[in-house]
Design a protein around this motif. Structure first.
Motif, PDB file in Angstrom:
ATOM      1  N   GLU A   7      -4.969  -2.647   4.798  1.00 19.39           N
ATOM      2  CA  GLU A   7      -5.970  -2.486   5.845  1.00 19.39           C
ATOM      3  C   GLU A   7      -5.418  -1.818   7.098  1.00 19.39           C
ATOM      4  O   GLU A   7      -6.189  -1.311   7.922  1.00 19.39           O
ATOM      5  CB  GLU A   7      -6.556  -3.855   6.213  1.00 19.39           C
ATOM      6  N   LEU A   8      -4.088  -1.803   7.276  1.00 19.30           N
ATOM      7  CA  LEU A   8      -3.480  -1.298   8.501  1.00 19.30           C
ATOM      8  C   LEU A   8      -3.044   0.150   8.351  1.00 19.30           C
ATOM      9  O   LEU A   8      -2.497   0.531   7.305  1.00 19.30           O
ATOM     10  CB  LEU A   8      -2.256  -2.145   8.871  1.00 19.30           C
ATOM     11  N   ASP A   9      -3.266   0.969   9.388  1.00 13.15           N
ATOM     12  CA  ASP A   9      -2.711   2.318   9.361  1.00 13.15           C
ATOM     13  C   ASP A   9      -1.226   2.245   9.692  1.00 13.15           C
ATOM     14  O   ASP A   9      -0.682   1.168   9.962  1.00 13.15           O
ATOM     15  CB  ASP A   9      -3.461   3.251  10.319  1.00 13.15           C
TER      16      ASP A   9
ATOM     17  N   VAL B 174       6.488   3.755  -0.978  1.00 16.28           N
ATOM     18  CA  VAL B 174       5.268   4.554  -0.834  1.00 16.28           C
ATOM     19  C   VAL B 174       4.618   4.309   0.522  1.00 16.28           C
ATOM     20  O   VAL B 174       4.112   5.230   1.168  1.00 16.28           O
ATOM     21  CB  VAL B 174       4.277   4.218  -1.975  1.00 16.28           C
ATOM     22  N   HIS B 175       4.662   3.063   0.989  1.00 17.71           N
ATOM     23  CA  HIS B 175       3.998   2.692   2.242  1.00 17.71           C
ATOM     24  C   HIS B 175       4.944   2.702   3.448  1.00 17.71           C
ATOM     25  O   HIS B 175       4.511   2.405   4.564  1.00 17.71           O
ATOM     26  CB  HIS B 175       3.365   1.304   2.106  1.00 17.71           C
ATOM     27  N   GLY B 176       6.218   3.001   3.234  1.00 16.60           N
ATOM     28  CA  GLY B 176       7.171   3.023   4.334  1.00 16.60           C
ATOM     29  C   GLY B 176       7.632   1.649   4.780  1.00 16.60           C
ATOM     30  O   GLY B 176       8.262   1.515   5.838  1.00 16.60           O
TER      31      GLY B 176
ATOM     32  N   PRO C 116       3.648 -10.554  -0.408  1.00 15.67           N
ATOM     33  CA  PRO C 116       3.526 -10.898  -1.832  1.00 15.67           C
ATOM     34  C   PRO C 116       3.487  -9.693  -2.766  1.00 15.67           C
ATOM     35  O   PRO C 116       2.925  -9.761  -3.861  1.00 15.67           O
ATOM     36  CB  PRO C 116       2.193 -11.652  -1.862  1.00 15.67           C
ATOM     37  N   THR C 117       4.074  -8.574  -2.369  1.00 19.72           N
ATOM     38  CA  THR C 117       3.987  -7.327  -3.136  1.00 19.72           C
ATOM     39  C   THR C 117       4.466  -7.489  -4.577  1.00 19.72           C
ATOM     40  O   THR C 117       3.870  -6.937  -5.507  1.00 19.72           O
ATOM     41  CB  THR C 117       4.824  -6.220  -2.463  1.00 19.72           C
ATOM     42  N   ALA C 118       5.561  -8.233  -4.777  1.00 21.32           N
ATOM     43  CA  ALA C 118       6.165  -8.324  -6.113  1.00 21.32           C
ATOM     44  C   ALA C 118       5.244  -8.987  -7.127  1.00 21.32           C
ATOM     45  O   ALA C 118       5.380  -8.768  -8.333  1.00 21.32           O
ATOM     46  CB  ALA C 118       7.488  -9.083  -6.037  1.00 21.32           C
ATOM     47  N   SER C 119       4.289  -9.780  -6.652  1.00 22.61           N
ATOM     48  CA  SER C 119       3.326 -10.434  -7.541  1.00 22.61           C
ATOM     49  C   SER C 119       2.021  -9.655  -7.626  1.00 22.61           C
ATOM     50  O   SER C 119       1.041 -10.142  -8.201  1.00 22.61           O
ATOM     51  CB  SER C 119       3.026 -11.848  -7.040  1.00 22.61           C
ATOM     52  N   GLY C 120       1.983  -8.456  -7.049  1.00 21.74           N
ATOM     53  CA  GLY C 120       0.735  -7.708  -7.004  1.00 21.74           C
ATOM     54  C   GLY C 120      -0.255  -8.304  -6.031  1.00 21.74           C
ATOM     55  O   GLY C 120      -1.469  -8.173  -6.212  1.00 21.74           O
ATOM     56  N   ASP C 121       0.266  -8.977  -4.984  1.00 22.18           N
ATOM     57  CA  ASP C 121      -0.587  -9.658  -3.991  1.00 22.18           C
ATOM     58  C   ASP C 121      -1.473 -10.705  -4.662  1.00 22.18           C
ATOM     59  O   ASP C 121      -2.665 -10.842  -4.338  1.00 22.18           O
ATOM     60  CB  ASP C 121      -1.457  -8.663  -3.219  1.00 22.18           C
ATOM     61  N   ALA C 122      -0.891 -11.472  -5.590  1.00 17.23           N
ATOM     62  CA  ALA C 122      -1.650 -12.465  -6.343  1.00 17.23           C
ATOM     63  C   ALA C 122      -2.341 -13.455  -5.403  1.00 17.23           C
ATOM     64  O   ALA C 122      -1.678 -14.102  -4.587  1.00 17.23           O
ATOM     65  CB  ALA C 122      -0.733 -13.217  -7.293  1.00 17.23           C
ATOM     66  N   PRO C 123      -3.665 -13.610  -5.498  1.00 19.51           N
ATOM     67  CA  PRO C 123      -4.394 -14.502  -4.589  1.00 19.51           C
ATOM     68  C   PRO C 123      -3.902 -15.939  -4.612  1.00 19.51           C
ATOM     69  O   PRO C 123      -3.818 -16.584  -3.554  1.00 19.51           O
ATOM     70  CB  PRO C 123      -5.844 -14.397  -5.082  1.00 19.51           C
ATOM     71  N   ALA C 124      -3.572 -16.465  -5.782  1.00 21.97           N
ATOM     72  CA  ALA C 124      -3.121 -17.854  -5.865  1.00 21.97           C
ATOM     73  C   ALA C 124      -1.803 -18.053  -5.131  1.00 21.97           C
ATOM     74  O   ALA C 124      -1.564 -19.102  -4.515  1.00 21.97           O
ATOM     75  CB  ALA C 124      -2.975 -18.276  -7.328  1.00 21.97           C
TER      76      ALA C 124
END
Length: 239
Positions: free
Chosen positions: A76-78, A108-110, A43-51
């Motif tokens: 949370e994951l390396d 940024v996170h690969g 859900p990255t594109a929504s900023g990880d929106a909880p809903a």
């Protein structure tokens, strides 16, 4: 000699966040290739929106699959665990939101590199809106406010993508102008309600949950104008 799995990408004009009948998501899972697929929602594109995450979990909890979510804003994951997690998925399902921001966060996170690796291993990559845009070389987006061309993407699908082709009136003329002027390469315009599976960059199966929804091929003609060609789609839920 090792067998190279086909690279598969599905563009969705709907799904759990838009439709109540579940037809597109059921169609998608039918192409996962295993009886109980692992499905990861990104859900990255929504900023990880909880809903949005809750919608996914509610929709897929009752399906015959193993559903999970990959948050990146509170990661949370390396790096090693992230790679293991993503490459273990049968389906990666990317949600809608801001295409440009999502691609930047992925890099940024690969995650961009890992998704290319997953594609090479046969993972089915799919998504709606920004989650459809990201797989192509370029896309038609409102990431910057007004509709514009984004010559950026993972390039796993040749050409460009335009979502919401029928539901947002400005999309059709704006996307056609972008293709006609060369700001975007020829590509695929997806009406809401349509799903299309590509295998190694070629259309394998276009479907729709709405009788009037279509998939379109949009190209530049020899006169500097855009030409639009609708492809027939199988109507889901009608045998």
């Amino acid at each position: 000699m090792a067998v190279v799995p086909p690279r598969r990408v599905a563009l969705l004009g709907g799904g759990f966040s838009m439709d109540e009948d579940g037809l597109l998501d059921d169609w998608l899972l039918s192409h996962a290739g295993v009886a109980r697929p692992k499905v990861c929602f990104v859900p990255t594109a929504s900023g990880d929106a909880p809903a949005y995450v809750e919608q996914f979990e509610s929709a897929f909890r009752s399906r015959h699959c193993e559903a999970s979510v990959l948050p990146l804003f509170r990661r949370e994951l390396d790096d090693a665990a992230l790679r293991t997690f993503l490459l273990s998925q049968d389906v990666v399902y990317v949600g809608g939101g801001n295409t440009a921001n999502m691609l930047a966060v992925w890099r940024v996170h690969g995650v961009d590199r890992l998704l290319r690796e997953a594609a090479a291993r046969g993972t089915l990559l799919c998504g709606i809106s920004a989650g459809a845009n990201c797989w192509a070389e370029g896309s038609h987006t409102d990431s910057f406010g007004p509709l514009t061309s984004l010559r950026d993407g993972l390039g796993l699908l040749p050409g460009s993508v335009c979502p919401h082709y029928d539901s947002e009136p400005a999309r059709r003329p704006s996307y056609q102008d972008a293709v006609a002027t060369g700001r975007l390469p020829a590509g695929w315009a997806v009406d809401d309600g349509v799903g299309v599976l590509f295998t190694d960059g070629r259309v394998q199966e276009p479907v729709t949950r709405a009788p009037d929804a279509r998939l379109y091929r949009v190209e530049r003609d020899g006169h500097g104008r855009a030409s639009e060609r609708g492809l027939p789609c199988r109507l889901l839920g009608h045998g």
